[in-house]
Design a protein around this motif. Structure first.
Motif, PDB file in Angstrom:
ATOM      1  N   LYS A 153      37.152  40.778  39.322  1.00 49.56           N
ATOM      2  CA  LYS A 153      36.690  40.166  38.078  1.00 49.56           C
ATOM      3  C   LYS A 153      37.826  39.469  37.348  1.00 49.56           C
ATOM      4  CE  LYS A 153      34.320  41.316  33.751  1.00 49.56           C
ATOM      5  NZ  LYS A 153      33.712  42.411  32.940  1.00 49.56           N
ATOM      6  N   GLU A 154      38.990  40.107  37.283  1.00 49.93           N
ATOM      7  CA  GLU A 154      40.122  39.537  36.554  1.00 49.93           C
ATOM      8  C   GLU A 154      41.058  38.740  37.457  1.00 49.93           C
ATOM      9  OE1 GLU A 154      42.095  42.474  34.274  1.00 49.93           O
ATOM     10  OE2 GLU A 154      40.264  43.228  33.308  1.00 49.93           O
ATOM     11  N   LYS A 155      40.736  38.669  38.743  1.00 55.03           N
ATOM     12  CA  LYS A 155      41.503  37.881  39.714  1.00 55.03           C
ATOM     13  C   LYS A 155      42.982  38.300  39.725  1.00 55.03           C
ATOM     14  CE  LYS A 155      38.458  33.872  39.356  1.00 55.03           C
ATOM     15  NZ  LYS A 155      38.357  32.420  39.057  1.00 55.03           N
ATOM     16  N   ILE A 156      43.182  39.588  39.919  1.00 51.92           N
ATOM     17  CA  ILE A 156      44.545  40.124  40.017  1.00 51.92           C
ATOM     18  C   ILE A 156      44.664  40.897  41.320  1.00 51.92           C
ATOM     19  CG2 ILE A 156      44.952  40.249  37.538  1.00 51.92           C
ATOM     20  CD1 ILE A 156      44.184  43.172  37.617  1.00 51.92           C
ATOM     21  N   GLU A 157      45.861  40.974  41.835  1.00 50.56           N
ATOM     22  CA  GLU A 157      46.087  41.689  43.089  1.00 50.56           C
ATOM     23  C   GLU A 157      47.578  42.027  43.199  1.00 50.56           C
ATOM     24  OE1 GLU A 157      46.496  37.648  45.840  1.00 50.56           O
ATOM     25  OE2 GLU A 157      44.930  39.132  46.265  1.00 50.56           O
ATOM     26  N   GLY A 158      47.871  42.865  44.176  1.00 50.18           N
ATOM     27  CA  GLY A 158      49.269  43.189  44.457  1.00 50.18           C
ATOM     28  C   GLY A 158      49.952  43.932  43.326  1.00 50.18           C
ATOM     29  N   VAL A 159      51.118  43.425  42.955  1.00 49.01           N
ATOM     30  CA  VAL A 159      51.937  44.093  41.954  1.00 49.01           C
ATOM     31  C   VAL A 159      51.237  44.127  40.603  1.00 49.01           C
ATOM     32  CG1 VAL A 159      54.145  44.029  40.737  1.00 49.01           C
ATOM     33  CG2 VAL A 159      54.041  43.432  43.162  1.00 49.01           C
TER      34      VAL A 159
END
Length: 238
Positions: free
Chosen positions: A161-167
């Protein structure tokens, strides 16, 4: 201005380096206790998921409870574990809040789940009992996957939904963990204040009760002395 020989300059540099290394070592030593405290404190204060196994008797109820503060998400799945795949026993489940409100109630099921957000702080109780007609008077094994707080969040959906990934996603998880620790610390502080108030009130009441008991004992002793004196004077013994 004084001109120092090269040997003296090298010794001064060595002293400067040793002092800086000593300062770094002292900082590291001061930071180690904090790291150890956080290492042991984080698993205790952060709400996590727990897998519980229950053996429900043919007649009776087995319950699990957890003390949870308000505004915490709770998610749980329960499933019957049976070796006989032909005839699957059924159970009934009921979840209640600290004030007795029914949050989940299912009857004659083999599996189920419940999810809610706590409205008040206290012990939340989940009880299970077996349907005696479905399992031939044998114990029923139930696997309960109980998750609260951060463990109940769907981080995959949040990341999409927030388009975040990884660190960045890991930082969000750590941020949620820190918030959970802060909220739990506030909750523990409030609970400690409540318990301290109750303890002080109890001590005050016990002190007044002791004073009152002592006063009654003194009054009764005085009345006994007066009565015995009058009795002996009446009998002309004194």
């Amino acid at each position: 201005a004084k001109i120092w020989p090269p040997e003296h300059k090298r010794s001064m540099n060595t002293i400067g380096k040793s002092e800086s290394s000593m300062k770094m070592t002292s900082k590291m030593r001061r930071g180690l206790p904090t790291a150890f405290i956080l290492f042991f404190l984080v698993p205790v204060l952060i709400p996590v998921g727990e897998a519980v196994w229950l053996d429900v008797p043919p007649t009776g109820t087995k319950c699990v409870s957890e003390e949870i503060q308000s505004n915490v998400v709770v998610l749980a799945d329960y499933l019957i574990i049976s070796e006989d795949h032909g005839v699957m026993p059924t159970i009934s489940a009921k979840v209640t809040s600290p004030y007795g409100n029914v949050l989940h109630h299912m009857e004659n099921v083999t599996h189920g789940q419940f999810a809610f957000t706590t409205q008040e702080s206290g012990n939340y109780l989940a009880c299970f009992w077996a349907d005696a007609k479905s399992h031939g008077n044998q114990n029923v094994s139930i696997n309960i996957d109980w998750k609260t707080g951060i463990a109940a969040k769907d981080w995959t959906s949040i990341a999409k939904k927030e388009k975040i990934e990884g660190v960045e996603l890991e930082i969000r998880k750590l941020e949620g963990a820190v918030e959970a620790i802060h909220e739990n610390l506030l909750y523990l502080r409030n609970r400690e204040a409540e318990m301290r108030t109750v303890s002080e009130n109890t001590n005050s009441r016990v002190a007044w009760y002791s004073i009152m008991s002592l006063g009654i004992c003194i009054a009764v002793s005085g009345l006994q002395v007066v009565y015995l004196k009058q009795y002996f004077e009446k009998k002309k013994l004194i």
